[in-house]
Design a protein around this motif. Structure first.
Motif, PDB file in Angstrom:
ATOM      1  N   LEU A 156       0.821  -1.206   0.000  1.00 22.71           N
ATOM      2  CA  LEU A 156       0.000   0.000   0.000  1.00 22.71           C
ATOM      3  C   LEU A 156       0.857   1.260   0.000  1.00 22.71           C
ATOM      4  N   THR A 157       1.915   1.264   0.790  1.00 17.09           N
ATOM      5  CA  THR A 157       2.743   2.473   0.894  1.00 17.09           C
ATOM      6  C   THR A 157       3.858   2.534  -0.146  1.00 17.09           C
ATOM      7  N   ALA A 158       4.045   1.464  -0.899  1.00 23.63           N
ATOM      8  CA  ALA A 158       5.166   1.424  -1.853  1.00 23.63           C
ATOM      9  C   ALA A 158       5.191   2.623  -2.808  1.00 23.63           C
ATOM     10  N   PRO A 159       4.056   3.044  -3.395  1.00 22.95           N
ATOM     11  CA  PRO A 159       4.113   4.205  -4.302  1.00 22.95           C
ATOM     12  C   PRO A 159       4.523   5.490  -3.585  1.00 22.95           C
ATOM     13  N   LEU A 160       4.057   5.665  -2.356  1.00 21.52           N
ATOM     14  CA  LEU A 160       4.437   6.850  -1.587  1.00 21.52           C
ATOM     15  C   LEU A 160       5.923   6.836  -1.264  1.00 21.52           C
ATOM     16  N   ARG A 161       6.440   5.677  -0.868  1.00 25.04           N
ATOM     17  CA  ARG A 161       7.858   5.570  -0.521  1.00 25.04           C
ATOM     18  C   ARG A 161       8.741   5.779  -1.750  1.00 25.04           C
ATOM     19  N   ALA A 162       8.305   5.242  -2.882  1.00 23.64           N
ATOM     20  CA  ALA A 162       9.081   5.417  -4.114  1.00 23.64           C
ATOM     21  C   ALA A 162       9.125   6.881  -4.528  1.00 23.64           C
ATOM     22  N   ALA A 163       7.993   7.560  -4.406  1.00 25.29           N
ATOM     23  CA  ALA A 163       7.954   8.978  -4.762  1.00 25.29           C
ATOM     24  C   ALA A 163       8.830   9.801  -3.827  1.00 25.29           C
TER      25      ALA A 163
END
Length: 341
Positions: A294-301
């Motif tokens: 779930l948080t992967a896109p936020l962490r990548a950004a």
């Protein structure tokens, strides 16, 4: 290739750090120092694991290890959905989309085991639980030494019962994920130097000490407390061969405090305290790997913009002692200092 922890020229193991920090180059560098390097293949496919193993074999002729994540039962979908709604405004602010559906994820467990049986490696370690006794017996028959990560004496008993050859005893000082065998478990707070004799009281297996070992005195203390070897993770994050992003490396010396949080993955993990943890940590459910995805896109950004207020910055309590330079030199210097302590 037979491995004995008590026969390492230098009793130092390079901690498997999933997500890119552990590289084939780091494995080889730890080996050159006389220790035991480890690949971290959590979050990768069996095919990607095979590619990394091939790269390690090209760069070192010494024993090495491969670390596997043991799959967990599914988390509570309602709790994950509630956390998604909490994160949604932040995702919209940064122009990223959160996954609306997160399916079952066993981290390619069965395929990885099949590959490691077909083409064995010297050492395999397990994090987040244990293989079945049948799975462990199969790898043992293939000639692989197996290490179970434990955080309590009870987990140590379970690891010995399924056939582990050694135990990685992870204290609360360790950076990154706590290796509790159940996602919902609250991690213990018994310091490493007290945890080691507590585990020794229930097993005679060789012990590897992990957590907060940033200088020679700490390494020597862990060995005196009964460890056959020590495992270094954060101490190697700033090394030349580390795959950690530049912002993460810099934050290790700039941010003062670490905390244990579920905010980024749903599992307790120690990292540098930042605004994301403060905002969301109290609300993150014990659901792994669902929260991780779930948080992967936020962490990548956040990583792309080098935003340390929102990145996951795994770090142990001795993070400010982490040194730059070749990993081989870092390990050698720590060992020299330990021998002089």
């Amino acid at each position: 290739m037979t491995v004995r922890l008590d026969e390492l020229a230098v009793p130092v193991i390079g901690a498997p750090m999933a997500g890119g920090a552990s590289t084939p180059g780091l494995v080889a560098a730890v080996n050159r120092a006389g220790g035991l390097g480890f690949l971290a293949v959590g979050y990768t496919s069996a095919a990607a694991m095979a590619e990394q193993i091939a790269a390690v074999r090209k760069s070192t002729d010494r024993p090495y290890g491969v670390n596997l994540f043991v799959p967990a039962p599914p988390g509570d979908p309602a709790a994950v959905a509630a956390y998604r709604e909490r994160l949604r405004p932040e995702a919209e602010q940064w122009g990223v989309a959160l996954p609306e559906r997160i399916g079952p994820d066993r981290d390619d467990w069965e395929a990885k085991l099949a590959a490691l049986l077909a083409d064995p490696v010297p050492v395999v370690s397990y994090t987040f639980g244990l293989p079945t006794a049948r799975e462990a017996a199969a790898l043992r028959a293939a000639g692989t030494l197996q290490i179970g990560t434990v955080t309590t004496p009870e987990e140590a008993r379970a690891a010995e019962a399924v056939g582990m050859d050694a135990l990685c005893v992870q204290g609360p000082e360790a950076g990154g994920h706590r290796g509790t065998h159940r996602v919902s478990d609250r991690p213990g707070e018994v310091p490493l130097l007290q945890l080691l004799p507590a585990v020794r009281a229930v097993t005679s297996l060789p012990l590897i000490a992990a957590g907060g070992l940033g200088d020679g005195q700490a390494v020597a203390g862990a060995l005196r407390a009964g460890a056959a070897a020590v495992q270094l993770g954060t101490a190697l994050l700033r090394s030349d061969e580390s795959g950690a992003p530049a912002a993460h490396r810099a934050a290790l010396t700039e941010l003062p405090e670490t905390v244990v949080t579920r905010a980024f993955t749903g599992r307790p993990a120690r990292g540098l305290r930042n605004a994301f943890i403060d905002r969301h940590g109290p609300y993150a459910p014990p659901a792994y790997p669902e929260v991780h995805h779930l948080t992967a896109p936020l962490r990548a950004a956040a990583t792309r913009r080098a935003d340390t207020s929102a990145m996951h910055l795994w770090a142990g309590t001795a993070h400010r002692l982490a040194r730059s330079g070749p990993a081989e030199a870092v390990v050698a210097e720590l060992w020299r200092a330990a021998r002089g302590s």
